[in-house]
Scaffold this motif. Structure first.
Motif, PDB file in Angstrom:
ATOM      1  N   ARG A 209      44.009  41.088  42.283  1.00 44.62           N
ATOM      2  CA  ARG A 209      44.042  40.693  40.872  1.00 44.62           C
ATOM      3  C   ARG A 209      43.252  41.685  40.012  1.00 44.62           C
ATOM      4  O   ARG A 209      43.511  41.834  38.815  1.00 44.62           O
ATOM      5  N   LYS A 212      44.672  44.237  37.401  1.00 47.19           N
ATOM      6  CA  LYS A 212      44.803  43.754  36.015  1.00 47.19           C
ATOM      7  C   LYS A 212      46.207  43.820  35.395  1.00 47.19           C
ATOM      8  O   LYS A 212      46.548  43.051  34.514  1.00 47.19           O
ATOM      9  N   SER A 234      47.367  41.699  47.378  1.00 47.00           N
ATOM     10  CA  SER A 234      46.950  40.334  47.676  1.00 47.00           C
ATOM     11  C   SER A 234      47.953  39.403  46.995  1.00 47.00           C
ATOM     12  O   SER A 234      48.713  39.828  46.118  1.00 47.00           O
ATOM     13  N   THR A 252      50.400  34.192  54.439  1.00 44.38           N
ATOM     14  CA  THR A 252      51.789  33.901  54.095  1.00 44.38           C
ATOM     15  C   THR A 252      52.527  35.181  53.692  1.00 44.38           C
ATOM     16  O   THR A 252      53.610  35.126  53.141  1.00 44.38           O
ATOM     17  N   SER A 267      39.211  39.890  46.364  1.00 49.48           N
ATOM     18  CA  SER A 267      37.965  39.148  46.613  1.00 49.48           C
ATOM     19  C   SER A 267      37.702  38.929  48.104  1.00 49.48           C
ATOM     20  O   SER A 267      36.548  38.841  48.522  1.00 49.48           O
ATOM     21  N   ASN A 286      34.977  46.794  45.166  1.00 49.60           N
ATOM     22  CA  ASN A 286      34.947  45.602  44.317  1.00 49.60           C
ATOM     23  C   ASN A 286      33.730  45.694  43.409  1.00 49.60           C
ATOM     24  O   ASN A 286      32.671  46.132  43.845  1.00 49.60           O
TER      25      ASN A 286
END
Ligand code: FAD
Length: 319
Positions: A209, A212, A234, A252, A267, A286
């Motif tokens: 994420r 952005k 992700s 998944t 994350s 990160n």
């Protein structure tokens, strides 16, 4: 050991899948002095015979038939069963690919083979062959052994070494006969345009994420191009619409096992880690020093990925 081993090979974009060569090398190990057979299906099947010989196949069963150019459950299951009935192998090996996940259980049940799937390691323990596979989304490993002499194993890509072991492979044509096709593939619509298959890539650079926006993947694509890697994501990034779900890695999504995994703006949720925990080296970038990804990373860089990734690309370009 003196076993008869049959390896089902697969192709992608007209090339043998790397996992098929890994399966052959494992097959050579398990066959010992016995016979290693490889089955190749599709209109170009005969073209693959020399490579299969280079990786240790004694015999290559060629099913030269355009009906196998794309995977179709009925056709593959029918023909794999016929090949197994004809050759009566002690051990069957295939890649743990989407196609073989579909085909293997039904075939093993029908022909009375024990089945161990998604195997990442085979080792000798107490005079027995033990098959290791991840469970609970990679949080633990279980060790299994076969109790019967008829064994079917699927192996996770990138976990076994593909080692050339030249043999003079004899080619044997195989005619599958009439197949009752209950469905046919009309068209295949490719969503992901990744040049390198995520499942087989040695280097994977993933965005979360933190990218952005769609364009946020551009620096990752550049780094991947310099390193010869593939770009993944992700679910967070996929859900935001920054990229295609074909790129999703995790519980998944796809399970990747590269030598190097670089997570950018991810994350480190348990569902994502499930798809990367078998990577040899994990690097996390990160800006949050408390991000859980640092708990599983071998190397961590705390900072803004939009500053760090271009610096890495620049450095690697010099080498
Ligand atoms: P976030 O958790 O929002 O993390 C974004 C990170 O980016 C943050 O740590 C932030 O500090 C960092 N960041 C932001 N800006 C920057 C910057 N400029 N530079 C550096 N860092 C920055 N998730 C998967 O990934 N794969 C799966 O297969 C999957 N399956 C799931 C199945 C189920 C049943 C469920 C319930 C969830 C599943 N999830 C899966 C979702 C998972 O729980 C997380 O929600 C998801 O992984 C979070 O994605 P993310 O890390 O990209 O986003």
């Amino acid at each position: 050991m003196n076993k008869k081993v049959l390896v089902f090979t697969e192709t992608k974009a007209s090339a043998l899948r790397q996992v098929s060569l890994e399966a052959l090398s494992l097959g050579r190990r398990l066959a010992g002095e016995g016979t290693l057979l490889a089955a190749a299906l599709g209109s170009k099947a005969a073209d693959y015979a020399p490579t299969l010989g280079e990786y240790g196949a004694d015999q290559v069963l060629i099913v030269s038939d355009a009906r196998f150019n794309e995977y179709q459950s009925d056709a593959y299951r029918h023909t794999m069963v016929r090949l197994i009935e004809r050759t009566e192998p002690d051990v069957i090996i295939a890649g743990h690919t989407a196609n073989m996940k579909d085909a293997a259980p039904g075939i093993a049940a029908r022909l009375g083979y024990g089945l161990i799937t998604d195997c990442t390691q085979v080792e000798f323990e107490g005079g027995e062959l033990i098959y290791v596979r991840p469970i609970y989304a990679g949080k633990a490993f279980e060790k299994k052994r076969f109790t019967s002499g008829k064994m079917f194993v699927t192996i996770r890509p990138n976990n076994f070494k593909a080692e050339p072991s030249p043999a003079d492979a004899e080619t044997i044509p195989f005619e599958p006969g009439d197949i009752d096709l209950r469905t046919v593939v009309r068209d295949i619509v490719h969503k992901s345009t990744a040049a390198i298959d995520l499942l087989e890539a040695n280097i994977v650079i993933s965005g979360g994420r933190g990218v952005k926006k769609k364009e946020g993947f551009a620096p990752l694509q550049e780094l991947a191009a310099v390193l010869g890697g593939a770009v993944g994501a992700s679910r967070g990034a996929c859900d935001e619409g920054y990229c295609d779900y074909g790129m999703q890695i995790g519980q998944t999504g796809k399970v990747v096992t590269p030598d190097l995994y670089i997570a950018c703006g991810i994350s480190g949720a348990i569902q994502h880690v499930a798809g990367i925990s078998n990577s040899k080296v994990i690097v996390a970038i990160n800006k949050d020093p408390e991000a859980p990804i640092f708990g599983i990373a071998d190397y961590g860089i705390v900072g803004d990925m939009f500053e760090i990734v271009p610096l890495l690309t620049e450095e690697f370009r010099k080498r």
